[in-house]
Write a protein that holds these residues in place. Structure first.
Motif, PDB file in Angstrom:
ATOM      1  N   ILE A 191       0.840  -1.201   0.000  1.00 55.49           N
ATOM      2  CA  ILE A 191       0.000   0.000   0.000  1.00 55.49           C
ATOM      3  C   ILE A 191       0.871   1.245   0.000  1.00 55.49           C
ATOM      4  O   ILE A 191       0.504   2.264  -0.597  1.00 55.49           O
TER       5      ILE A 191
ATOM      6  N   ARG B  68      -2.432  -1.251  -4.919  1.00 57.28           N
ATOM      7  CA  ARG B  68      -3.678  -1.564  -4.220  1.00 57.28           C
ATOM      8  C   ARG B  68      -4.105  -3.020  -4.370  1.00 57.28           C
ATOM      9  O   ARG B  68      -4.559  -3.625  -3.406  1.00 57.28           O
TER      10      ARG B  68
ATOM     11  N   ARG C 114      -4.506  -5.539  -1.328  1.00 55.45           N
ATOM     12  CA  ARG C 114      -5.787  -6.197  -1.031  1.00 55.45           C
ATOM     13  C   ARG C 114      -5.606  -7.712  -0.970  1.00 55.45           C
ATOM     14  O   ARG C 114      -6.149  -8.372  -0.081  1.00 55.45           O
TER      15      ARG C 114
ATOM     16  N   GLY D 285     -12.308  -1.222   3.947  1.00 49.47           N
ATOM     17  CA  GLY D 285     -11.529  -1.428   2.729  1.00 49.47           C
ATOM     18  C   GLY D 285     -12.372  -2.010   1.612  1.00 49.47           C
ATOM     19  O   GLY D 285     -12.322  -1.565   0.461  1.00 49.47           O
TER      20      GLY D 285
ATOM     21  N   ASN E   2     -14.665   0.455   0.122  1.00 51.78           N
ATOM     22  CA  ASN E   2     -13.928   1.599  -0.435  1.00 51.78           C
ATOM     23  C   ASN E   2     -14.123   2.886   0.372  1.00 51.78           C
ATOM     24  O   ASN E   2     -14.063   3.977  -0.172  1.00 51.78           O
ATOM     25  N   GLN E   3     -14.332   2.755   1.673  1.00 52.49           N
ATOM     26  CA  GLN E   3     -14.393   3.907   2.576  1.00 52.49           C
ATOM     27  C   GLN E   3     -12.978   4.124   3.114  1.00 52.49           C
ATOM     28  O   GLN E   3     -12.662   3.792   4.248  1.00 52.49           O
ATOM     29  N   LEU E   4     -12.127   4.649   2.248  1.00 49.54           N
ATOM     30  CA  LEU E   4     -10.692   4.653   2.520  1.00 49.54           C
ATOM     31  C   LEU E   4     -10.289   5.506   3.711  1.00 49.54           C
ATOM     32  O   LEU E   4      -9.352   5.151   4.436  1.00 49.54           O
ATOM     33  N   SER E   5     -10.977   6.600   3.958  1.00 49.18           N
ATOM     34  CA  SER E   5     -10.656   7.428   5.119  1.00 49.18           C
ATOM     35  C   SER E   5     -10.897   6.641   6.412  1.00 49.18           C
ATOM     36  O   SER E   5     -10.037   6.630   7.313  1.00 49.18           O
TER      37      SER E   5
ATOM     38  N   HIS F 157     -11.104   3.388   6.577  1.00 52.61           N
ATOM     39  CA  HIS F 157     -10.193   2.237   6.518  1.00 52.61           C
ATOM     40  C   HIS F 157      -8.836   2.608   7.124  1.00 52.61           C
ATOM     41  O   HIS F 157      -8.289   1.864   7.940  1.00 52.61           O
ATOM     42  N   ARG F 158      -8.322   3.776   6.738  1.00 50.66           N
ATOM     43  CA  ARG F 158      -7.021   4.220   7.276  1.00 50.66           C
ATOM     44  C   ARG F 158      -7.070   4.404   8.792  1.00 50.66           C
ATOM     45  O   ARG F 158      -6.129   4.049   9.496  1.00 50.66           O
TER      46      ARG F 158
END
Length: 179
Positions: free
Chosen positions: A68, A73, A77, A141, A144-147, A149-150
């Motif tokens: 990552i 990506r 994954r 993840g 796709n809610q990446l904020s 997820h981080r």
């Protein structure tokens, strides 16, 4: 349409919370059963399988982190899903071993004994805590809610990596005492 999305998010959060509580409670209940189930001698190899699973999980977590950071990506994954699936296989092997075999007492003496029990206890406690973070990380993840997820992986990765590595160390420390 926005209300539906909020409702779906709340539904999945409830599912994650329920699983994060249910999994450790179910494992503790299963392990609390005193009567062992005869599954055969093949279960004696499961601690070794579990050691390999923990080792591979740690490798996949580190590779996923590296990928990552390199913005790969798909590779990220793949590694993280492999680690997640290994977690499920670990859980099955762990339960099968402990419902069919007596616990192995640690035979080390002196200060190494304190190190072993510190690692074992911290490993167990953090393995309970990490379930919630991992489930959230995977969900965020996958959707796709990446904020989000981080935010979840900021906690999930170091705890999960510690649990995996400490699991290997605990295994190596107790493996001479397996019958």
């Amino acid at each position: 349409m926005e209300v539906l999305t909020v409702e779906k998010k709340a539904k999945y959060q409830r599912i994650i919370n329920i699983l994060a509580l249910t999994i450790p409670i179910a494992v503790a209940a299963i392990l609390g059963i005193r009567e062992k189930v005869e599954l055969g001698s093949w279960t004696k190899v499961l601690p070794h399988v579990i050691g390999v699973i923990n080792s591979l999980t740690a490798v996949f977590l580190v590779l996923g982190f590296i990928f990552i950071k390199q913005k790969k990506r798909n590779a990220h994954r793949t590694m993280m899903m492999a680690a997640f699936l290994l977690g499920a296989v670990f859980l099955v092997c762990y339960i099968l071993y402990h419902i069919s075999n007596e616990s192995t007492p640690y035979g080390g003496v002196g200060s190494i004994r304190y190190i072993y029990y510190f690692l074992l206890i911290s490993h167990i406690l953090l393995s309970i805590v990490v379930v919630w973070f991992v489930l959230r990380s995977v969900y965020f993840g996958y959707t796709n809610q990446l904020s989000e997820h981080r935010k979840a992986t900021k906690w999930a990765l170091p705890i999960w990596l510690y649990v995996s590595v400490s699991g290997v160390i605990v295994y190596l420390m107790i493996s001479p005492y397996y019958q």
